[in-house]
Design a protein around this motif. Structure first.
Motif, short mmCIF file in Angstrom:
data_model
loop_
_atom_site.label_atom_id
_atom_site.label_comp_id
_atom_site.label_asym_id
_atom_site.label_seq_id
_atom_site.Cartn_x
_atom_site.Cartn_y
_atom_site.Cartn_z
N HIS A 46 0.90 -1.28 -0.26
CA HIS A 46 -0.10 0.22 -0.13
C HIS A 46 0.80 1.33 -0.04
O HIS A 46 0.64 2.02 -0.96
N TRP A 47 1.84 1.31 0.97
CA TRP A 47 2.63 2.37 1.17
C TRP A 47 3.56 2.56 -0.16
O TRP A 47 4.01 3.84 -0.56
N HIS A 48 4.09 1.59 -0.68
CA HIS A 48 4.87 1.42 -2.01
C HIS A 48 4.16 2.21 -3.08
O HIS A 48 4.40 3.10 -3.83
N GLY A 49 2.99 1.78 -3.10
CA GLY A 49 1.92 2.55 -4.15
C GLY A 49 1.77 3.94 -3.83
O GLY A 49 1.70 4.75 -5.06
N LEU A 50 1.59 4.44 -2.77
CA LEU A 50 1.51 5.66 -2.50
C LEU A 50 2.85 6.69 -2.85
O LEU A 50 2.91 7.77 -3.28
#
Length: 151
Positions: A46-50
């Motif tokens: 999730h945070w890598h996508g953000l």
């Protein structure tokens, strides 16, 4: 020619792949198929996508600023300054998200050791609240005369 940003994004992707022992694309698919199977992997993906989204926004803001700076040499006008502020804000967002991904990947990060660690039991079951949970007792003030008040 790759720039430093590509190197940093590549290093973060490599750390994710090393941590989960699979290519990032496969990890994304696995998390998409079973998001509750590994909460740590789900958070990292999730945070890598953000982070990737923030990097894209930063690149667009930089391109817009370079476009304005290339056409109007000299002192920066208000629109150019606004674009410069947008670049600064985009850098802050990108860097903050990179810090979160790095935190999630670091098993020795503060808060991941001992009570309340990532894989540990519920921290509330092991310790009491950090702050008092009962309202404070107020002193009795009835009978104290107030200046200027009429009775």
């Amino acid at each position: 020619m790759p720039d430093d940003t590509d190197d940093v994004m590549g290093l973060i992707a490599q750390r994710i792949e090393d941590r989960f022992q699979m290519p990032l694309a496969d990890l994304r698919r696995a998390v998409g198929a079973a998001p509750r199977a590994n909460p740590e992997a789900t958070s990292v993906v999730h945070w890598h996508g953000l982070l990737t989204e923030a990097q894209g926004a930063l690149e667009k803001a930089e391109d817009a600023l370079v476009g304005v700076l290339g056409t109007a040499p000299g002192e920066l006008d208000d629109p150019a300054m606004e674009l410069a502020h947008q670049v600064n804000a985009a850098v802050a967002v990108r860097d903050g998200r990179a810090m979160v991904v790095n935190y999630l990947l670091d098993p020795n990060a503060p808060g991941k050791q001992g009570p309340g660690a990532w894989r540990g039991a519920e921290p509330a079951l092991r310790r009491g609240p950090a702050l008092p949970t009962t309202p404070p007792v107020l002193p009795h003030t009835q009978g104290v005369p107030v200046r200027g008040a009429t009775r």
